[in-house]
Scaffold this motif. Sequence first.
Motif, PDB file in Angstrom:
ATOM      1  N   ASP A  80       0.830  -1.214   0.000  1.00 19.35           N
ATOM      2  CA  ASP A  80       0.000   0.000   0.000  1.00 19.35           C
ATOM      3  C   ASP A  80       0.861   1.259   0.000  1.00 19.35           C
ATOM      4  OD1 ASP A  80      -2.319  -1.482  -0.042  1.00 19.35           O
ATOM      5  OD2 ASP A  80      -2.700  -1.328   2.117  1.00 19.35           O
ATOM      6  N   TRP A  81       1.991   1.193   0.697  1.00 19.25           N
ATOM      7  CA  TRP A  81       2.908   2.344   0.702  1.00 19.25           C
ATOM      8  C   TRP A  81       3.433   2.607  -0.715  1.00 19.25           C
ATOM      9  CZ3 TRP A  81       7.838   2.894  -0.991  1.00 19.25           C
ATOM     10  CH2 TRP A  81       8.456   4.118  -0.697  1.00 19.25           C
ATOM     11  N   VAL A  82       3.776   1.542  -1.441  1.00 14.71           N
ATOM     12  CA  VAL A  82       4.268   1.719  -2.808  1.00 14.71           C
ATOM     13  C   VAL A  82       3.202   2.393  -3.665  1.00 14.71           C
ATOM     14  CG1 VAL A  82       5.158   0.568  -4.864  1.00 14.71           C
ATOM     15  CG2 VAL A  82       5.802  -0.279  -2.600  1.00 14.71           C
ATOM     16  N   ARG A  83       1.952   1.988  -3.496  1.00 12.23           N
ATOM     17  CA  ARG A  83       0.861   2.608  -4.269  1.00 12.23           C
ATOM     18  C   ARG A  83       0.775   4.104  -3.987  1.00 12.23           C
ATOM     19  NH1 ARG A  83      -2.183  -2.374  -2.744  1.00 12.23           N
ATOM     20  NH2 ARG A  83      -2.249  -3.683  -4.622  1.00 12.23           N
ATOM     21  N   GLU A  84       0.961   4.491  -2.738  1.00  9.04           N
ATOM     22  CA  GLU A  84       0.913   5.909  -2.395  1.00  9.04           C
ATOM     23  C   GLU A  84       2.141   6.651  -2.918  1.00  9.04           C
ATOM     24  OE1 GLU A  84       0.424   6.243   1.797  1.00  9.04           O
ATOM     25  OE2 GLU A  84      -1.557   5.293   1.812  1.00  9.04           O
ATOM     26  N   ALA A  85       3.285   5.982  -2.919  1.00  6.74           N
ATOM     27  CA  ALA A  85       4.529   6.630  -3.367  1.00  6.74           C
ATOM     28  C   ALA A  85       4.601   6.757  -4.880  1.00  6.74           C
ATOM     29  CB  ALA A  85       5.730   5.832  -2.851  1.00  6.74           C
ATOM     30  N   ALA A  86       3.872   5.905  -5.603  1.00  5.94           N
ATOM     31  CA  ALA A  86       3.864   5.957  -7.074  1.00  5.94           C
ATOM     32  C   ALA A  86       2.412   5.960  -7.547  1.00  5.94           C
ATOM     33  CB  ALA A  86       4.622   4.767  -7.649  1.00  5.94           C
ATOM     34  N   PRO A  87       1.697   7.069  -7.307  1.00  3.71           N
ATOM     35  CA  PRO A  87       0.249   7.086  -7.529  1.00  3.71           C
ATOM     36  C   PRO A  87      -0.183   7.100  -8.990  1.00  3.71           C
ATOM     37  CG  PRO A  87       1.011   9.271  -6.897  1.00  3.71           C
ATOM     38  CD  PRO A  87       2.191   8.352  -6.753  1.00  3.71           C
ATOM     39  N   PHE A  88       0.745   7.326  -9.908  1.00  5.54           N
ATOM     40  CA  PHE A  88       0.356   7.469 -11.307  1.00  5.54           C
ATOM     41  C   PHE A  88       0.676   6.241 -12.151  1.00  5.54           C
ATOM     42  CE2 PHE A  88       1.300  11.808  -9.731  1.00  5.54           C
ATOM     43  CZ  PHE A  88      -0.013  12.275  -9.751  1.00  5.54           C
ATOM     44  N   ALA A 104      11.305   5.507  -5.847  1.00  2.00           N
ATOM     45  CA  ALA A 104      10.663   5.731  -4.555  1.00  2.00           C
ATOM     46  C   ALA A 104      11.225   4.807  -3.482  1.00  2.00           C
ATOM     47  CB  ALA A 104       9.157   5.520  -4.687  1.00  2.00           C
ATOM     48  N   ILE A 105      11.474   3.547  -3.828  1.00  2.00           N
ATOM     49  CA  ILE A 105      11.998   2.590  -2.856  1.00  2.00           C
ATOM     50  C   ILE A 105      13.433   2.936  -2.475  1.00  2.00           C
ATOM     51  CG2 ILE A 105      12.535   0.155  -2.439  1.00  2.00           C
ATOM     52  CD1 ILE A 105      10.280  -0.504  -4.449  1.00  2.00           C
ATOM     53  N   LEU A 108      13.152  -4.085  -0.117  1.00  2.00           N
ATOM     54  CA  LEU A 108      11.722  -4.280   0.074  1.00  2.00           C
ATOM     55  C   LEU A 108      11.395  -5.765   0.112  1.00  2.00           C
ATOM     56  CD1 LEU A 108       8.845  -2.307  -1.476  1.00  2.00           C
ATOM     57  CD2 LEU A 108       8.894  -4.760  -1.870  1.00  2.00           C
ATOM     58  N   ASP A 109      10.734  -6.224   1.160  1.00  2.00           N
ATOM     59  CA  ASP A 109      10.206  -7.566   1.447  1.00  2.00           C
ATOM     60  C   ASP A 109      10.984  -8.164   2.616  1.00  2.00           C
ATOM     61  OD1 ASP A 109      12.609  -8.702   0.491  1.00  2.00           O
ATOM     62  OD2 ASP A 109      11.649  -9.963  -1.003  1.00  2.00           O
ATOM     63  N   ALA A 110      10.738  -9.425   2.911  1.00  3.57           N
ATOM     64  CA  ALA A 110      11.532 -10.198   3.864  1.00  3.57           C
ATOM     65  C   ALA A 110      11.912 -11.499   3.192  1.00  3.57           C
ATOM     66  CB  ALA A 110      10.756 -10.470   5.145  1.00  3.57           C
ATOM     67  N   LEU A 111      13.199 -11.773   3.118  1.00  2.00           N
ATOM     68  CA  LEU A 111      13.698 -13.019   2.552  1.00  2.00           C
ATOM     69  C   LEU A 111      13.931 -14.025   3.667  1.00  2.00           C
ATOM     70  CD1 LEU A 111      16.300 -11.701  -0.028  1.00  2.00           C
ATOM     71  CD2 LEU A 111      14.082 -12.745  -0.538  1.00  2.00           C
ATOM     72  N   ALA A 112      13.602 -15.274   3.385  1.00  2.00           N
ATOM     73  CA  ALA A 112      13.704 -16.295   4.426  1.00  2.00           C
ATOM     74  C   ALA A 112      14.298 -17.585   3.880  1.00  2.00           C
ATOM     75  CB  ALA A 112      12.328 -16.579   5.020  1.00  2.00           C
ATOM     76  N   GLU A 113      14.925 -18.312   4.781  1.00  2.00           N
ATOM     77  CA  GLU A 113      15.292 -19.700   4.528  1.00  2.00           C
ATOM     78  C   GLU A 113      14.214 -20.586   5.148  1.00  2.00           C
ATOM     79  OE1 GLU A 113      19.010 -19.683   6.564  1.00  2.00           O
ATOM     80  OE2 GLU A 113      20.161 -19.151   4.762  1.00  2.00           O
ATOM     81  N   VAL A 114      14.131 -21.816   4.692  1.00  2.00           N
ATOM     82  CA  VAL A 114      13.148 -22.738   5.240  1.00  2.00           C
ATOM     83  C   VAL A 114      13.762 -23.451   6.445  1.00  2.00           C
ATOM     84  CG1 VAL A 114      11.702 -24.751   4.800  1.00  2.00           C
ATOM     85  CG2 VAL A 114      12.051 -23.036   3.001  1.00  2.00           C
TER      86      VAL A 114
END
Length: 236
Positions: free
Chosen positions: A129-137, A206-207, A215-221
């Motif tokens: 949602d933050w990305v949508r607000e930061a790049a509204p067009f 923007a990011i 941006l995101d969270a990377l994980a191992e299993v």
Amino acid sequence: MAEIIGVIERLWRYPVKSTGGERLDSVEVDERGLAGDRLYAVRDADGKLGSGKNTRRFRRMDGLLRLSARLGHRIDGPELFDPLGRPVTDPAAFLRAYLQREDVELAREDAVSHFDQLPVSVLTTATLDWVREAAPFTVVDERRFRPNILLRTPPGTPPFVEDDWFGREGHGGTGARLAFVRSSERCAMTGAPQPGLPHAPEILKAIVHAHDGRLDALAEVAAPGRLSVGDELALH
């Protein structure tokens, strides 16, 4: 005490690296990641894998993101679709004509990992949602960032909340445990065009400005199991 951080809203698997993926209702998670994720890639004669960038392992091959792939229940390889969503009958021949390279083939992972970084990516709706607000067009949805899990977070959750998970484990579904390590370093692929999503370089700008390009969270299993849409994910 466990802290519930969200509910799985969507699950994504990308059978062929750097092409569009398939949405799943449920998926097994093993030590490698989501079963079948990035199991195949477009590989050239030098052994480099088709990607959106050039590195020691990867070769930039523009246009892959306009394609998509589906594994479903197939055991003989993925089904590949052209930019109009039509199934491809001969993937090797199609890729050579489409990419204008005679040395490419669709290859299953062997000694060289197809993952850019770690095997599982989790993105929250708060950050999206933050990305949508930061790049509204421009048009923004999670396909820009290719997560495996889009996690619906409670109202009021701040963007980039994923940073708070590093060093902890997320438990969800039937036995699955994810060990969160770090975030992805984003590149121009976040703004690259794909079906339904136009070119949008402002997203990466923007990011980079707000969060150092991460941006995101990377994980191992940490433990195998099964994840399904609607499962809660809890931190331990």
